[in-house]
Motif scaffolding. Sequence first.
Motif, PDB file in Angstrom:
ATOM      1  N   ILE A 144       0.832  -1.203   0.000  1.00  0.00           N
ATOM      2  CA  ILE A 144       0.000   0.000   0.000  1.00  0.00           C
ATOM      3  C   ILE A 144       0.871   1.259   0.000  1.00  0.00           C
ATOM      4  O   ILE A 144       0.663   2.179  -0.801  1.00  0.00           O
ATOM      5  N   ILE A 145       1.865   1.302   0.870  1.00  0.00           N
ATOM      6  CA  ILE A 145       2.764   2.465   0.921  1.00  0.00           C
ATOM      7  C   ILE A 145       3.551   2.577  -0.386  1.00  0.00           C
ATOM      8  O   ILE A 145       3.784   3.670  -0.896  1.00  0.00           O
ATOM      9  N   GLY A 146       3.941   1.431  -0.957  1.00  0.00           N
ATOM     10  CA  GLY A 146       4.656   1.442  -2.239  1.00  0.00           C
ATOM     11  C   GLY A 146       3.823   2.024  -3.371  1.00  0.00           C
ATOM     12  O   GLY A 146       4.317   2.793  -4.191  1.00  0.00           O
ATOM     13  N   PHE A 147       2.535   1.678  -3.420  1.00  0.00           N
ATOM     14  CA  PHE A 147       1.659   2.239  -4.450  1.00  0.00           C
ATOM     15  C   PHE A 147       1.448   3.735  -4.252  1.00  0.00           C
ATOM     16  O   PHE A 147       1.385   4.495  -5.219  1.00  0.00           O
ATOM     17  N   ILE A 148       1.343   4.168  -3.015  1.00  0.00           N
ATOM     18  CA  ILE A 148       1.232   5.607  -2.739  1.00  0.00           C
ATOM     19  C   ILE A 148       2.505   6.322  -3.187  1.00  0.00           C
ATOM     20  O   ILE A 148       2.451   7.387  -3.808  1.00  0.00           O
ATOM     21  N   ASP A 149       3.656   5.727  -2.902  1.00  0.00           N
ATOM     22  CA  ASP A 149       4.932   6.303  -3.337  1.00  0.00           C
ATOM     23  C   ASP A 149       5.047   6.354  -4.857  1.00  0.00           C
ATOM     24  O   ASP A 149       5.563   7.323  -5.421  1.00  0.00           O
ATOM     25  N   LEU A 150       4.584   5.323  -5.514  1.00  0.00           N
ATOM     26  CA  LEU A 150       4.606   5.315  -6.976  1.00  0.00           C
ATOM     27  C   LEU A 150       3.767   6.467  -7.524  1.00  0.00           C
ATOM     28  O   LEU A 150       4.193   7.170  -8.449  1.00  0.00           O
ATOM     29  N   GLY A 151       2.618   6.699  -6.933  1.00  0.00           N
ATOM     30  CA  GLY A 151       1.778   7.830  -7.336  1.00  0.00           C
ATOM     31  C   GLY A 151       2.468   9.161  -7.099  1.00  0.00           C
ATOM     32  O   GLY A 151       2.398  10.068  -7.923  1.00  0.00           O
ATOM     33  N   ARG A 152       3.159   9.305  -5.963  1.00  0.00           N
ATOM     34  CA  ARG A 152       3.911  10.532  -5.681  1.00  0.00           C
ATOM     35  C   ARG A 152       5.009  10.734  -6.722  1.00  0.00           C
ATOM     36  O   ARG A 152       5.222  11.841  -7.207  1.00  0.00           O
ATOM     37  N   GLY A 153       5.713   9.666  -7.071  1.00  0.00           N
ATOM     38  CA  GLY A 153       6.791   9.769  -8.057  1.00  0.00           C
ATOM     39  C   GLY A 153       6.277  10.196  -9.420  1.00  0.00           C
ATOM     40  O   GLY A 153       6.869  11.047 -10.091  1.00  0.00           O
ATOM     41  N   VAL A 154       5.163   9.632  -9.844  1.00  0.00           N
ATOM     42  CA  VAL A 154       4.564  10.009 -11.130  1.00  0.00           C
ATOM     43  C   VAL A 154       4.095  11.461 -11.090  1.00  0.00           C
ATOM     44  O   VAL A 154       4.288  12.220 -12.050  1.00  0.00           O
ATOM     45  N   PHE A 155       3.516  11.881  -9.965  1.00  0.00           N
ATOM     46  CA  PHE A 155       3.082  13.273  -9.826  1.00  0.00           C
ATOM     47  C   PHE A 155       4.262  14.232  -9.917  1.00  0.00           C
ATOM     48  O   PHE A 155       4.200  15.246 -10.616  1.00  0.00           O
ATOM     49  N   TYR A 156       5.358  13.924  -9.223  1.00  0.00           N
ATOM     50  CA  TYR A 156       6.535  14.799  -9.241  1.00  0.00           C
ATOM     51  C   TYR A 156       7.165  14.849 -10.633  1.00  0.00           C
ATOM     52  O   TYR A 156       7.590  15.898 -11.098  1.00  0.00           O
ATOM     53  N   TYR A 157       7.228  13.704 -11.321  1.00  0.00           N
ATOM     54  CA  TYR A 157       7.781  13.709 -12.667  1.00  0.00           C
ATOM     55  C   TYR A 157       6.893  14.517 -13.619  1.00  0.00           C
ATOM     56  O   TYR A 157       7.391  15.275 -14.448  1.00  0.00           O
ATOM     57  N   SER A 158       5.598  14.371 -13.481  1.00  0.00           N
ATOM     58  CA  SER A 158       4.664  15.131 -14.315  1.00  0.00           C
ATOM     59  C   SER A 158       4.805  16.629 -14.064  1.00  0.00           C
ATOM     60  O   SER A 158       4.808  17.431 -15.006  1.00  0.00           O
ATOM     61  N   SER A 159       4.931  17.015 -12.815  1.00  0.00           N
ATOM     62  CA  SER A 159       5.095  18.426 -12.468  1.00  0.00           C
ATOM     63  C   SER A 159       6.408  18.972 -13.020  1.00  0.00           C
ATOM     64  O   SER A 159       6.458  20.083 -13.562  1.00  0.00           O
ATOM     65  N   LEU A 160       7.478  18.199 -12.910  1.00  0.00           N
ATOM     66  CA  LEU A 160       8.781  18.622 -13.432  1.00  0.00           C
ATOM     67  C   LEU A 160       8.747  18.754 -14.949  1.00  0.00           C
ATOM     68  O   LEU A 160       9.230  19.740 -15.517  1.00  0.00           O
ATOM     69  N   SER A 161       8.145  17.795 -15.611  1.00  0.00           N
ATOM     70  CA  SER A 161       8.036  17.822 -17.070  1.00  0.00           C
ATOM     71  C   SER A 161       7.206  19.022 -17.539  1.00  0.00           C
ATOM     72  O   SER A 161       7.569  19.710 -18.501  1.00  0.00           O
ATOM     73  N   ASN A 162       6.109  19.289 -16.864  1.00  0.00           N
ATOM     74  CA  ASN A 162       5.261  20.428 -17.200  1.00  0.00           C
ATOM     75  C   ASN A 162       6.011  21.746 -16.994  1.00  0.00           C
ATOM     76  O   ASN A 162       5.919  22.663 -17.823  1.00  0.00           O
ATOM     77  N   ALA A 163       6.753  21.867 -15.900  1.00  0.00           N
ATOM     78  CA  ALA A 163       7.489  23.103 -15.612  1.00  0.00           C
ATOM     79  C   ALA A 163       8.543  23.381 -16.681  1.00  0.00           C
ATOM     80  O   ALA A 163       8.686  24.519 -17.151  1.00  0.00           O
ATOM     81  N   VAL A 164       9.252  22.355 -17.104  1.00  0.00           N
ATOM     82  CA  VAL A 164      10.288  22.525 -18.135  1.00  0.00           C
ATOM     83  C   VAL A 164       9.652  22.888 -19.472  1.00  0.00           C
ATOM     84  O   VAL A 164      10.131  23.764 -20.190  1.00  0.00           O
ATOM     85  N   ARG A 165       8.546  22.236 -19.807  1.00  0.00           N
ATOM     86  CA  ARG A 165       7.855  22.538 -21.067  1.00  0.00           C
ATOM     87  C   ARG A 165       7.318  23.967 -21.085  1.00  0.00           C
ATOM     88  O   ARG A 165       7.440  24.682 -22.077  1.00  0.00           O
ATOM     89  N   GLU A 166       6.732  24.411 -19.982  1.00  0.00           N
ATOM     90  CA  GLU A 166       6.195  25.769 -19.914  1.00  0.00           C
ATOM     91  C   GLU A 166       7.307  26.818 -20.005  1.00  0.00           C
ATOM     92  O   GLU A 166       7.122  27.867 -20.624  1.00  0.00           O
ATOM     93  N   ALA A 167       8.444  26.557 -19.377  1.00  0.00           N
ATOM     94  CA  ALA A 167       9.566  27.499 -19.468  1.00  0.00           C
ATOM     95  C   ALA A 167      10.109  27.550 -20.897  1.00  0.00           C
ATOM     96  O   ALA A 167      10.466  28.628 -21.388  1.00  0.00           O
ATOM     97  N   SER A 168      10.166  26.409 -21.575  1.00  0.00           N
ATOM     98  CA  SER A 168      10.611  26.396 -22.979  1.00  0.00           C
ATOM     99  C   SER A 168       9.640  27.168 -23.859  1.00  0.00           C
ATOM    100  O   SER A 168      10.044  27.942 -24.729  1.00  0.00           O
ATOM    101  N   ARG A 169       8.366  26.993 -23.628  1.00  0.00           N
ATOM    102  CA  ARG A 169       7.363  27.721 -24.400  1.00  0.00           C
ATOM    103  C   ARG A 169       7.472  29.218 -24.141  1.00  0.00           C
ATOM    104  O   ARG A 169       7.385  30.027 -25.057  1.00  0.00           O
TER     105      ARG A 169
END
Length: 148
Positions: free
Chosen positions: A26-51
């Motif tokens: 259960i904790i591992g699945f929650i962590d996996l969700g956190r990791g995907v959220f952080y990667y998505s946020s990082l990817s979005n931030a880099v894309r927006e700065a490039s734009r």
Amino acid sequence: MKTRMDDIGQSLIEFVVIFPLAIFLIIGFIDLGRGVFYYSSLSNAVREASRFAIVNRDALIDVCDNPADNALQDKVLAFAFGLTTPPNALRKQDITINCPLNNPDHTITIEARYTFVPITPGIAQLLGNPAGIELTAQSTMRVSGAAR
């Protein structure tokens, strides 16, 4: 119906064996969700700065002429939702910018690295880095024409 003591003992042993594994998953699945959220946020931030860089040519020229002017790094930090809180916050030195003035095909590349620290015990050590898991996002966009 009468319950025997053996049945109660067997149920207790099964619970003791299964419960830690279930909590770990259960904790591992929650962590996996956190990791995907952080990667998505990082990817979005880099894309927006490039734009922002390709739309605002003046800001792009200022950043390329004066690397100490970190307007694009500030944009990455502004759009990095959830990644700017201590203790492992995204910092300006984790963001690299490749300006089109140094690039013959006139593309700007912004890359950011963030160290994700999982809360699940042992996951970071299993993946090889006890400090955390490094997430990297990169965005490359073509600047129309030359930057000058």
